[in-house]
Design a protein around this motif. Structure first.
Motif, PDB file in Angstrom:
ATOM      1  N   GLU A   1      -5.238  -2.763   2.039  1.00 42.32           N
ATOM      2  CA  GLU A   1      -3.854  -3.215   2.233  1.00 42.32           C
ATOM      3  C   GLU A   1      -3.237  -2.569   3.468  1.00 42.32           C
ATOM      4  O   GLU A   1      -2.547  -3.236   4.262  1.00 42.32           O
TER       5      GLU A   1
ATOM      6  N   GLY B   1       0.828  -1.204   0.000  1.00 47.52           N
ATOM      7  CA  GLY B   1       0.000   0.000   0.000  1.00 47.52           C
ATOM      8  C   GLY B   1       0.859   1.248   0.000  1.00 47.52           C
ATOM      9  O   GLY B   1       1.907   1.301  -0.633  1.00 47.52           O
TER      10      GLY B   1
ATOM     11  N   GLU C   1      -4.707  -4.070   6.637  1.00 44.50           N
ATOM     12  CA  GLU C   1      -4.133  -5.409   6.865  1.00 44.50           C
ATOM     13  C   GLU C   1      -2.725  -5.296   7.441  1.00 44.50           C
ATOM     14  O   GLU C   1      -2.345  -6.063   8.335  1.00 44.50           O
ATOM     15  N   THR C   2      -1.937  -4.350   6.936  1.00 41.14           N
ATOM     16  CA  THR C   2      -0.566  -4.178   7.424  1.00 41.14           C
ATOM     17  C   THR C   2      -0.557  -3.846   8.908  1.00 41.14           C
ATOM     18  O   THR C   2       0.174  -4.471   9.693  1.00 41.14           O
TER      19      THR C   2
END
Length: 392
Positions: A194, A179, A197-198
């Protein structure tokens, strides 16, 4: 004629103050241009941006400023385009992604002056003691951190999300997760799936497992993390070239690898640049351009980069440094530069977004924290700041 330059100090003592660098450049330039004086004021990074703003607000802009950001002045139509200043050869010599980051609506106003990239530093002795090797994926990074914790390492992975420079650590992780702060079109995408999620992975797999040390990431500043690495208390962390010198002075044996990603080394790393800009107020465009052509000569760019462990902003100096045995310690960072992505510094909204990241992002990884909510709040700040910029 006198040209006024306000510049930032890259030194850490009187012995290597940027005043000395500029004094040498000016002495040589004035000897070749007897009708021109260059008056240079050097300020610490704590003060230089404010000093320039106060001068501009008072209607007394310097001819040139070498500081951290240019977009606000470009948006207010206070700057010369680089096309009006530099020779074609000098402008063409800038590294492409750095020149691109200096553009607003396709016009370059910010001229890159200094650059650096990030690599994952790891303590070789601690890794040997734990029987592990440098990670290339997130899973390996977490496993290495667990092994380091098991042998009593204080900070298995140092995660500085404190107010000093949280926007940098955040961006490096966002890039490693595929991302970033912005999408391919340049629009903010702070709360993309993204990115959520990171930070969910960071919260659950690193912070939640007790692998980031005794100080909460939101309270840990980059300078303190670097000092802890130099003291031998950190297994691994993201660092830039100055950390090499700090660690070597303390006798820490370290290695450096590209930042691990989800399935392998990260394809894009974070780059940082500082900027030179020229104000139109005094009408000295021709004289400023001649001086800046001299400043950006290969010899001067190399001298500055070598003095302060920074990366050259020009292709010619980068090629020379890449082939010089004396500069081999910087080569891994040089190799990352063409792959680097910079903060969205061409946006006048970036200052507000960066400040909000520093304020909030630590909350995304604490126990019970919500990455989606925190990133959503920062995204809201980005939307509001973009709207304010568009309306101004």
């Amino acid at each position: 004629m006198t040209l006024k330059l306000v510049a930032a100090d890259y030194g850490d003592s009187a012995a290597n103050s940027s005043e000395k660098y500029w004094a040498e450049v000016v002495k040589e330039y004035e000897a070749e241009h007897p009708g021109v004086r260059i008056d240079v004021d050097v300020y610490s990074w704590n003060d230089v941006d404010r000093e320039v703003k106060e001068m501009v607000d008072a209607g007394n802009a310097p001819d040139m400023a070498q500081i951290g950001a240019y977009a606000d002045y470009a948006a207010d139509d206070l700057l010369y385009p680089a096309d009006d200043l530099l020779s074609i050869s000098a402008q063409a010599d800038f590294a492409a992604q750095l020149a691109d980051a200096g553009r607003v609506n396709g016009v370059q106003y910010g001229m890159p002056f200094a650059a650096s990239t990030r690599l994952l530093f790891y303590n070789k002795e601690l890794f040997d003691e734990a029987g592990i090797s440098a990670p290339s994926t997130w899973e390996e990074l977490a496993a290495d951190a667990a092994a380091l914790k098991a042998i009593g390492v204080k900070y298995p992975y140092a995660l500085p999300l404190g107010a000093e420079e949280a926007q940098a650590e955040t961006m490096q992780w966002l890039l490693s997760g595929g991302g970033g702060y912005t999408d391919e079109t340049g629009a903010y995408s702070v709360d993309s799936p993204e990115n959520v999620e990171t930070f969910t992975w960071l919260r659950d797999e690193l912070v939640g497992e007790g692998l980031t040390g005794p100080v909460a990431p939101g309270k840990l500043n980059r300078a303190d993390a670097f000092a802890a690495f130099a003291a031998g208390d950190v297994g691994m962390l993201n660092g830039h070239p100055s950390l090499m010198t700090m660690a070597a002075k303390k006798g820490v044996k370290f290695g450096m690898v590209p930042m691990p990603g989800v399935n392998g080394p990260t394809k894009a790393t974070m780059g940082v640049a500082d900027w030179m800009m020229a104000f139109k107020q005094n009408g000295h465009g021709r004289e400023v351009g001649e001086f800046l052509d001299f400043v950006y000569s290969e010899r001067n760019v190399l001298a500055f980069s070598r003095e302060y462990d920074l990366l050259p902003v020009t292709n010619s100096a980068s090629q020379t440094m890449g082939g010089a045995e004396a500069d081999q310690d910087l080569r891994p960072f040089l190799e990352e530069l063409p792959l680097s992505e910079l903060y969205p510094v061409g946006k006048t909204s970036w200052a507000a977004v960066s400040a909000d990241v520093k304020k909030r992002i630590g909350g995304a990884v604490r126990s019970g924290g919500s990455p989606a909510a925190v990133l959503g709040e920062i995204a809201g700040t980005a939307v509001a700041a973009e709207g304010a910029a568009a309306g101004s």
